[in-house]
Write a protein that holds these residues in place. Sequence first.
Motif, PDB file in Angstrom:
ATOM      1  N   TRP A  89       0.827  -1.210   0.000  1.00 58.70           N
ATOM      2  CA  TRP A  89       0.000   0.000   0.000  1.00 58.70           C
ATOM      3  C   TRP A  89       0.857   1.253   0.000  1.00 58.70           C
ATOM      4  CZ3 TRP A  89      -0.017   3.757   3.845  1.00 58.70           C
ATOM      5  CH2 TRP A  89      -0.979   4.764   3.686  1.00 58.70           C
ATOM      6  N   GLU A 120       2.244   1.875  -3.488  1.00 57.46           N
ATOM      7  CA  GLU A 120       1.220   2.328  -4.426  1.00 57.46           C
ATOM      8  C   GLU A 120       0.796   3.762  -4.171  1.00 57.46           C
ATOM      9  OE1 GLU A 120      -2.115  -0.168  -5.070  1.00 57.46           O
ATOM     10  OE2 GLU A 120      -0.943  -2.009  -5.119  1.00 57.46           O
ATOM     11  N   PHE A 179       4.522   5.828  -8.724  1.00 58.98           N
ATOM     12  CA  PHE A 179       4.444   4.373  -8.541  1.00 58.98           C
ATOM     13  C   PHE A 179       4.519   3.627  -9.864  1.00 58.98           C
ATOM     14  CE2 PHE A 179       1.607   0.643  -8.676  1.00 58.98           C
ATOM     15  CZ  PHE A 179       2.350  -0.211  -7.865  1.00 58.98           C
ATOM     16  N   HIS A 200       4.596  -0.648 -11.082  1.00 60.84           N
ATOM     17  CA  HIS A 200       4.359  -1.971 -10.509  1.00 60.84           C
ATOM     18  C   HIS A 200       5.652  -2.731 -10.234  1.00 60.84           C
ATOM     19  CE1 HIS A 200       5.262  -4.071 -14.284  1.00 60.84           C
ATOM     20  NE2 HIS A 200       4.612  -3.104 -14.892  1.00 60.84           N
ATOM     21  N   ARG A 211       7.164  -3.070  -6.637  1.00 55.71           N
ATOM     22  CA  ARG A 211       6.696  -4.031  -5.642  1.00 55.71           C
ATOM     23  C   ARG A 211       7.485  -5.335  -5.666  1.00 55.71           C
ATOM     24  NH1 ARG A 211       0.262  -4.391  -5.668  1.00 55.71           N
ATOM     25  NH2 ARG A 211       0.665  -5.291  -7.716  1.00 55.71           N
TER      26      ARG A 211
END
Length: 203
Positions: free
Chosen positions: A33, A36, A41, A43, A46
Amino acid sequence: MRPSALLYLRSRALPGALAALAGTAVATAWAAWRLESLPDFDHTARLPVVVLGPLLAAAAIGTSLHTPSDELDRTAVRAWWPRRLAHVLAPTVLAVSLLALAVPGHAAEFGALAAVRNTLGLVGVTAAAAAVVGARLSWLPPAFFVGTVYLAAPSAPGGGAQWWAWVMQPGTQAGAWTVAVAALVAGTGLYAWRGARRATGES
């Protein structure tokens, strides 16, 4: 729950391992969280979440794989391999479910699919390590593997790296899934057959 089942759970420190799994899932969800919420941000940011979360979950499961009464287990009338197999698979199902929920969105990239795959594979590596070096040190081989691959893996996914750097791949890489599932089957099978190796100094 029967007293014998409760005794088994306590002797293997499973309650503590399950609590550690819950804490790992909460920390993973918070980290996902937090990433994001960043304005820039992407992907791929992550990736550490879907690698470290499963690694910690596998380590938590590995701590419960010790055998406090190795001699009694080996001389028991009933075979112990079904219990050992369930001992690995039940927490693994819980870990997979929690971590899949902890990393929502971008399932095809570094989301739930990658977290699930890495959890399955690293649990297999940890279970195999417990059978070879003992439960107390079972976290070392997967941690060494993850650290080495994290530094050596190429930035572009796919190719030959999906076989040896499978923990660093997006969630849809077929080769990475093949290696992870093979590691789970081999590792849990070895642990179910042999149990954890008794470390020096254990009674």
